[in-house]
Design an enzyme around this catalytic site. Structure first.
Site, mmCIF file in Angstrom:
data_model
loop_
_atom_site.group_PDB
_atom_site.id
_atom_site.type_symbol
_atom_site.label_atom_id
_atom_site.label_comp_id
_atom_site.label_asym_id
_atom_site.label_seq_id
_atom_site.Cartn_x
_atom_site.Cartn_y
_atom_site.Cartn_z
ATOM 1 N N ILE A 47 -5.888 14.412 1.187
ATOM 2 C CA ILE A 47 -6.061 14.054 2.602
ATOM 3 C C ILE A 47 -4.926 14.623 3.467
ATOM 4 O O ILE A 47 -5.115 14.841 4.671
ATOM 5 C CB ILE A 47 -6.181 12.518 2.747
ATOM 6 C CG1 ILE A 47 -6.957 12.128 3.976
ATOM 7 C CG2 ILE A 47 -4.813 11.846 2.685
ATOM 8 C CD1 ILE A 47 -7.419 10.681 3.986
ATOM 9 N N HIS B 90 -3.337 11.310 -11.328
ATOM 10 C CA HIS B 90 -3.924 12.454 -10.613
ATOM 11 C C HIS B 90 -3.072 13.685 -10.853
ATOM 12 O O HIS B 90 -1.850 13.611 -10.870
ATOM 13 C CB HIS B 90 -4.074 12.187 -9.114
ATOM 14 C CG HIS B 90 -2.884 11.554 -8.469
ATOM 15 N ND1 HIS B 90 -2.557 10.225 -8.647
ATOM 16 C CD2 HIS B 90 -1.922 12.065 -7.679
ATOM 17 C CE1 HIS B 90 -1.463 9.947 -7.970
ATOM 18 N NE2 HIS B 90 -1.041 11.047 -7.384
HETATM 19 P P1 5GP Z 1 1.398 11.088 -5.488
HETATM 20 O O1 5GP Z 1 2.671 11.042 -4.704
HETATM 21 O O2 5GP Z 1 0.946 9.719 -5.939
HETATM 22 O O3 5GP Z 1 1.471 12.076 -6.612
HETATM 23 O O4 5GP Z 1 0.306 11.697 -4.506
HETATM 24 C C1 5GP Z 1 -0.703 10.952 -3.914
HETATM 25 C C2 5GP Z 1 -1.508 11.918 -3.090
HETATM 26 O O5 5GP Z 1 -2.702 11.276 -2.703
HETATM 27 C C3 5GP Z 1 -0.812 12.387 -1.809
HETATM 28 O O6 5GP Z 1 -0.722 13.809 -1.806
HETATM 29 C C4 5GP Z 1 -1.709 11.854 -0.696
HETATM 30 O O7 5GP Z 1 -1.808 12.719 0.407
HETATM 31 C C5 5GP Z 1 -3.036 11.666 -1.401
HETATM 32 N N1 5GP Z 1 -3.881 10.616 -0.853
HETATM 33 C C6 5GP Z 1 -3.504 9.339 -0.565
HETATM 34 N N2 5GP Z 1 -4.544 8.627 -0.096
HETATM 35 C C7 5GP Z 1 -5.612 9.474 -0.121
HETATM 36 C C8 5GP Z 1 -6.979 9.305 0.238
HETATM 37 O O8 5GP Z 1 -7.433 8.243 0.671
HETATM 38 N N3 5GP Z 1 -7.791 10.380 0.091
HETATM 39 C C9 5GP Z 1 -7.325 11.582 -0.389
HETATM 40 N N4 5GP Z 1 -8.203 12.572 -0.507
HETATM 41 N N5 5GP Z 1 -6.039 11.769 -0.726
HETATM 42 C C10 5GP Z 1 -5.191 10.725 -0.597
#
Ligand code: 5GP
Length: 125
Positions: free
Chosen positions: A40, A110
């Site tokens: 996002i 992820h």
């Molecule tokens: P982390 O820091 O946990 O590795 O990354 C989480 C990722 O999830 C971030 O890059 C953030 O932009 C993405 N993200 C968070 N909420 C959403 C959402 O509701 N939809 C999508 N498509 N991405 C999300």
């Protein structure tokens, strides 16, 4: 805020809700093992997230508890996504943030796929 990877899986996390179809996503790929969708807040021309279908908090949780078939299927899916995105030709970067030091924010494993430009430094800060 980074997650605590020792917490049990939280079924209400945002990616669990996307998997259940309760929240929308911009899907690029799906198979029995994985779902992939655009981040996002993209941090590169291509920024796609690949998540396993199973309920795993983190890379640590997944590699500890997932069945061999789930791990193989998920790894294969990540490769399939990169080829479907067309980034395999020029190259790309994969990233998994795990727990506090990794600054993981969403408590469902992820893999980030970054592509579409030249990357240089391994760690930004
Ligand atoms: P982390 O820091 O946990 O590795 O990354 C989480 C990722 O999830 C971030 O890059 C953030 O932009 C993405 N993200 C968070 N909420 C959403 C959402 O509701 N939809 C999508 N498509 N991405 C999300």
């Amino acid at each position: 805020m980074p997650i605590d990877p020792r917490e049990p899986y939280d079924d209400s996390n945002i990616f669990a809700r996307i998997l259940r179809g309760e929240l929308p996503c911009n899907k690029v790929y799906e198979d029995d093992y994985a779902l992939a969708f655009h981040d996002i807040r993209p941090q590169a021309p291509v920024h796609v997230l690949v998540i396993p279908k199973g309920a795993y908090v983190s890379w640590d949780d997944f590699t500890l508890k997932a069945l061999d078939g789930e791990i193989a299927g998920f790894m294969r899916a990540v490769g399939n996504v990169t080829r479907e995105l067309g980034v395999d030709d020029q190259g790309y970067r994969l990233m998994v943030n795990m727990g506090g030091h990794g600054h993981q924010e969403v408590p469902h494993l992820h893999v980030h796929i970054f592509g579409g430009r030249q990357f240089r430094f391994m760690i930004a800060d």
